[in-house]
Enzyme design. Structure first.
Site, PDB file in Angstrom:
ATOM      1  CE  LYS A  46       2.372  -4.662   0.728  1.00  0.00           C
ATOM      2  NZ  LYS A  46       2.172  -3.243   0.959  1.00  0.00           N
ATOM      3  CG  ASP A  86      -1.598   2.947  -1.968  1.00  0.00           C
ATOM      4  OD1 ASP A  86      -1.646   1.812  -2.478  1.00  0.00           O
ATOM      5  OD2 ASP A  86      -0.608   3.382  -1.345  1.00  0.00           O
ATOM      6  CE1 TYR A  97       6.225   3.610   3.272  1.00  0.00           C
ATOM      7  CE2 TYR A  97       5.237   1.555   2.511  1.00  0.00           C
ATOM      8  CZ  TYR A  97       6.333   2.389   2.605  1.00  0.00           C
ATOM      9  OH  TYR A  97       7.529   2.022   2.047  1.00  0.00           O
TER      10      TYR A  97
HETATM   11  C1  LIG Z   1       3.102  -2.026   0.614  1.00  0.00           C
HETATM   12  C2  LIG Z   1       2.439  -0.781   0.249  1.00  0.00           C
HETATM   13  C3  LIG Z   1       3.022   0.129  -0.669  1.00  0.00           C
HETATM   14  C4  LIG Z   1       4.411  -0.035  -1.186  1.00  0.00           C
HETATM   15  O1  LIG Z   1       4.554  -1.165  -1.977  1.00  0.00           O
HETATM   16  P1  LIG Z   1       6.054  -1.721  -2.238  1.00  0.00           P
HETATM   17  O2  LIG Z   1       5.824  -2.851  -3.178  1.00  0.00           O
HETATM   18  O3  LIG Z   1       6.572  -2.132  -0.897  1.00  0.00           O
HETATM   19  O4  LIG Z   1       6.822  -0.604  -2.827  1.00  0.00           O
HETATM   20  C5  LIG Z   1       2.288   1.224  -1.051  1.00  0.00           C
HETATM   21  N1  LIG Z   1       1.058   1.443  -0.575  1.00  0.00           N
HETATM   22  C6  LIG Z   1       0.471   0.611   0.302  1.00  0.00           C
HETATM   23  C7  LIG Z   1      -0.911   0.891   0.778  1.00  0.00           C
HETATM   24  C8  LIG Z   1       1.152  -0.523   0.752  1.00  0.00           C
HETATM   25  O5  LIG Z   1       0.569  -1.321   1.645  1.00  0.00           O
END
Ligand SMILES: *Cc1c(COP(=O)(O)O)cnc(C)c1O
Length: 427
Positions: free
Chosen positions: A267, A239, A144
């Site tokens: 995060k 990511d 994701y």
């Molecule tokens: C949480 C997450 C996102 C999205 O971040 P948001 O701040 O919710 O838009 C993208 N990539 C990864 C791996 C994530 O865990």
């Protein structure tokens, strides 16, 4: 467990917000029942509006690695708010955060702050396309990267590399530029690049997958991604929105010793405020406006509150004693949960990378989306409610990672393991 007030609020929320929430998984759809409405949180504990106290392993889905309302973060934020919440002009704070991030992630030579992980991945892909002058993106099934149009795609049937939209409102034409492959499948990856490299701008991956539980990369997988992308001039994007500062101080790239071209963060670097960032090689990042021709902007990007929370969080994380303590707590939890399942005679697979983890209700090794789906989600549902009843708050879905924080104590772990043992016995 009293939840009368939560139930009442949920009813009100349903009338004014889609599903009663501002982000889908909060609605407990995967486990049924009513979501808890939260009144406050402190350290390792979260409190609902009915006054119940829970040990929290969600931690706002990862950011709160120091625990809720960490004193130094709260103090700095109070001071910062008095000086104004946003200027839309540069501050020295932004340089400080950029410098702290660069120390942890040597692959990041230049960085751009944004407001969410979604924004970070979306922008990183745009830069990669600008840099390579190619269009296609390779992503892996079950990873994701936020709700970016072109990435809301799931694998089509028959192992085809062309996916189908995973959401209404995503045109087929948008995802026609996305190639979707199984995670950990080195051969499929090599073959795809060999065939399509001329069109591929970038490969984006969660180096440890935290969005279908917690799936570890096979030894050679990340190395192959690096070697092959380098060979074909494709931009490799890690990511690390979740894994950054979680798998290790320097993220999964430090732990697995693989250097991507671009990294997405979020995060933890926002310390609980809305933040994202992307950065990497100088020659790629120099294409970002106003230095280069790839447009990307943000009214509140790098705002002093978010940046302050990030700085204070990274300062604590910069001390080696922090990760020693986190590791010790995490080892206790891992040992405890594995033992509890064994003693209760429940077959589970437990995985963890640094301070993120997942207990799958399956006997199969989980290595990708297909094997993750072998989990018994009905057993998970019962496990979730059993834990909640015993005042342990875990993510309301089998396919989410769990997290610990610096505030979690050995006593918290003991209570959690006891709750898990009792709950496993009930399954
Ligand atoms: C949480 C997450 C996102 C999205 O971040 P948001 O701040 O919710 O838009 C993208 N990539 C990864 C791996 C994530 O865990």
């Amino acid at each position: 467990m009293k939840t009368r007030k939560s139930k009442k609020l949920y009813k009100k929320a349903l009338a004014v917000m889609p599903g009663g929430v501002n982000s889908p998984v909060r609605a407990f759809r995967a486990v049924g029942g009513n979501p808890l409405f939260i009144a406050k949180a402190k350290g390792s504990k979260i409190y609902d509006v009915d006054g119940n106290e829970y040990i929290d392993y969600v931690l706002s889905w990862g950011p709160l690695i120091l625990g809720h309302a960490y004193p130094a973060v709260v103090k700095a934020l109070k001071k910062a708010v008095e000086k104004g919440t946003s200027y839309g002009a540069p501050t020295s704070l932004e340089i400080e955060l950029a410098t702290l991030v660069k120390k942890a992630f040597p692959s990041i030579e230049k960085i751009r702050m944004v407001n969410s992980g979604t924004e970070a991945t979306m922008s990183a892909i745009r830069v990669a396309r600008g840099f390579t002058k190619r269009n296609k993106v390779v992503k892996f099934e079950g990873c994701y990267h936020g709700h970016v149009d072109g990435l809301l795609v799931s694998a089509g049937s028959g192992g085809a590399t062309f996916g189908i939209p995973d959401s209404l409102g995503v045109p087929q034409s948008y995802i026609s530029e996305t190639i979707i492959l199984p995670f950990n499948d080195t051969e499929a990856f090599k073959n795809t690049l060999k065939q399509h490299w001329k069109e591929i701008a970038c490969v984006i991956v969660e180096p440890v997958v935290g969005n279908m539980g917690c799936i570890l990369p096979k030894e050679e997988f990340l190395k192959t991604l690096r070697e092959e992308t380098e060979k074909y001039g494709i931009v490799l994007i890690f990511d690390e929105v979740m894994t950054g500062f979680r798998v290790a101080f320097g993220g999964a790239q430090q732990y697995y010793r693989v250097k991507p071209d671009l990294t997405c963060l979020g995060k933890v670097i926002g310390g609980g405020l809305p933040v994202g960032a992307y950065g990497g090689r100088k020659e790629i990042m120099s294409l970002v406006a106003p230095e280069g021709g790839v447009y990307q902007a943000g009214t509140l990007s790098g705002n002093p509150l978010a940046v302050t929370a990030g700085i204070e969080t990274l300062k604590v994380l910069s001390k080696t004693s922090t990760y020693k303590k986190l590791e010790k707590t995490m080892q206790s939890l891992e040992r405890g949960l594995k033992d509890a399942a064994k003693q209760a005679g429940v077959k589970v697979k437990f995985y963890r990378a640094g301070t993120m983890f997942c207990t799958y209700f399956t006997e199969k090794e989980v290595i990708d989306a297909q094997t993750a789906k072998t989990s018994d989600t009905e057993a998970f549902k019962k496990f979730f409610w059993g834990m909640l009843k015993r005042r342990v708050y875990i993510a309301p879905s089998q396919f989410e990672a769990g997290f610990i924080s610096l505030a979690h104590t050995e006593k918290d772990i003991e209570k959690t393991v006891k709750a898990a043992y009792e709950t496993f016995k009930e399954l």
